[in-house]
Design an enzyme around this catalytic site. Structure first.
Site, short mmCIF file in Angstrom:
data_model
loop_
_atom_site.label_atom_id
_atom_site.label_comp_id
_atom_site.label_asym_id
_atom_site.label_seq_id
_atom_site.Cartn_x
_atom_site.Cartn_y
_atom_site.Cartn_z
N GLY B 46 0.94 -1.17 -0.02
CA GLY B 46 0.00 0.15 0.10
C GLY B 46 0.98 1.40 0.12
CG ASP B 236 0.11 1.64 -5.90
OD1 ASP B 236 -0.97 1.35 -6.14
OD2 ASP B 236 0.83 1.31 -4.73
#
Lengths: 346, 346
Positions: B46, B236
């Site tokens: 993450g 991301d």
């Protein structure tokens, strides 16, 4: 070469598709209840193979009926057909094969029970061998869509393992390669049952075909990056208007293909076409057990007691389908008229 | 409640995200090489959480440097930053956090090595606690997009487990629920690493949120059937023009959303925005090991020696994004100008 399903000395032998690709195991069935359970549990799957299995299962069941008179025989026979019809709801080939078997009785009102049993076995074996022939013809009809140097994406398994042999979508690919064309195949792994990674990758690799495995969610990226020029899949049921029910995820692939201007082909025998169904909305969609999503090979991959949706199929509307390839010809648009013609064989 | 990552007595403690959801296990790291390996092996993943982990890893490494003079310290420090930068290529928060740590040195030219070490630990802990605050602000900014009675689809894990806590996309959902709205969440399982089934389903269930798990290839079907009204994902890396790199499969979801006229939202901190990258084509996409596709929890699910493509991310073009939600505001179109403003904090 492996055999997906086979009639052998009054028994049915199937490769256990749940054990592939790590184990090539064959199971032998001696009664129809075993075959029904094998269909339900997906020992055998793929619309045409389900049709063959159902026919062989009914033949097995018929052989074991003890009643000597036609009336008693017929009543037992109906029970067997009913049990077989309740195994899986979406693939219409199942019902097509059951109808074929029922017609052996209705078309031969004078035959004895002993003769009927022989005819039923003959019919099941004929359905089997005709299926291979149909696939080869489908391959010949469809191979022109696979150009030399093409990278094809396929979803699920529409191969030798989904049929009596050769395959529908993979049959078209095989036919193109047999013509001498260079073809590269991308395979969606096809969650949750993993027909792509476990079955398609296995059978293509066995044939020495250039195969690359991807996760289902990578197909869009691969299209965008230009890795894929063509898509070909099988079908579990095709409505009269050309809407196509096939393995869950097919619809998403078709939408993505349209978006990237990549042709999306369907290869299926005419036994998959259901003229009684007007459009895709009317095709029953099987919902399978949550375990298929929460576990892989018995190992838990999701929290306990999580809600799950597990539709086994989806419907791709005809407008997303570039062509439907059958053993009797190819329909490109005007599905209503063409599919009817193919089913009626003219 | 669990903690994704924590600084504790000169060590870093992380929940092992590879073991979830079946085991809630915590790992303790005492040196930076361990943290670097944990990032690479996806113990922690993450984008925001990777940033926090990198900062804490660098702080750990700095504490262990034996050189007493600044010059010697700086040379060791650079080595640590370099190792950390080589763990994963796509999430820009990693590089953002490394830059933050480097600035502690460059902004404090007069501090002793001992003082620098204290400041580096402070900075890492600050990055951690600010991340939670940022997520809460993002939630407040984004919750208006989640109407009462909405069914939201999310892909991958953009939750508490992807951040220091609360989450980005899941933070927006949490904020909507905290307002008293009724929200149902559909979760893509997110092959191959299964962040959806293993992580998102786990953390939403822990919070008592109505959650339904589906395979990635079911999203299109669920949209078509009207089960989904809204999509929200994390990111991301976001290019200056608003193109969004996120977990593989996000692009397909975005294309399907557009096709079904369902709004597709992205929630990410400004640290995810990379103004040095003009558009998504320039974002490096990590290709991960084939094992992630061919095996699940060590069990083989594909034939031996099969070719595999395993891109870990894809890029969703800005035209498919209805809004980008950050802690500093919401951009709806005009990404070029708005994102720059958010990053510069005005």
């Amino acid at each position: 070469m492996f055999k997906t399903i086979e009639w052998r000395k009054n028994s049915v032998v199937m490769i256990d598709q749940r054990a592939l690709p790590t184990e090539e195991r064959y199971l032998t069935y001696k009664n129809y209840t075993g075959v029904a359970k094998a269909i339900r549990d997906m020992v055998v799957r793929g619309a045409p193979a389900i049709g063959v299995a159902a026919a062989m299962g009914i033949a097995l069941g018929a052989l074991k009926i003890r009643e000597k008179d036609r009336r008693g025989f017929k009543s037992q026979f109906k029970k067997i057909c009913k049990a077989m019809a309740e195994t899986r709801p979406t693939a219409v080939n199942l019902f097509w094969a059951i109808e074929k078997m029922k017609k052996v009785l209705s078309n031969n009102p004078r035959l004895s029970v002993k003769e009927l049993k022989e005819r039923l076995v003959d019919e099941a074996v004929t359905i089997y061998s005709e299926d291979i022939d149909i696939n080869v013809r489908m391959g010949r009809n469809g191979r022109r869509f696979i150009k030399n140097g093409t990278s094809v994406l396929t979803h699920c398994n529409a191969g030798a393992l989904a049929t009596a042999g050769y395959g529908t979508a993979l049959g078209v690919i095989r036919a193109a390669i047999e013509e001498g064309k260079s073809v590269k195949v991308f395979v969606d792994e096809t969650r949750p049952f993993l027909q792509g990674s476990r079955l398609t990758a296995w059978e293509l690799k066995k044939d020495g075909i250039d195969t690359t495995l991807i996760a289902d969610n990578m197909a869009g990226y691969m299209m965008k990056k230009g890795f894929i020029n063509c898509i070909i899949v099988g079908a579990d049921r095709i409505a009269a208007n050309g809407d196509v029910a096939n393995k869950i995820g097919t619809y998403s692939v078709a939408v993505l293909a349209k978006q990237h201007k990549i042709p999306f082909y369907v290869a299926a025998p005419t036994s998959t076409i259901d003229l009684n169904i007007k459009n895709g909305d009317q095709i029953p969609i099987e919902e399978r057990n949550a375990n298929e999503i929460t576990h892989i090979k018995g190992i838990r991959i999701a929290p306990k007691n999580i809600n799950v949706k597990n539709p086994a199929f989806d419907v791709t509307p005809n407008r997303l389908v570039a062509a439907i390839i059958t053993e009797n010809g190819v329909a490109r648009g005007d599905y209503q008229k063409r599919l009817k013609k193919f089913v009626n064989g003219n």
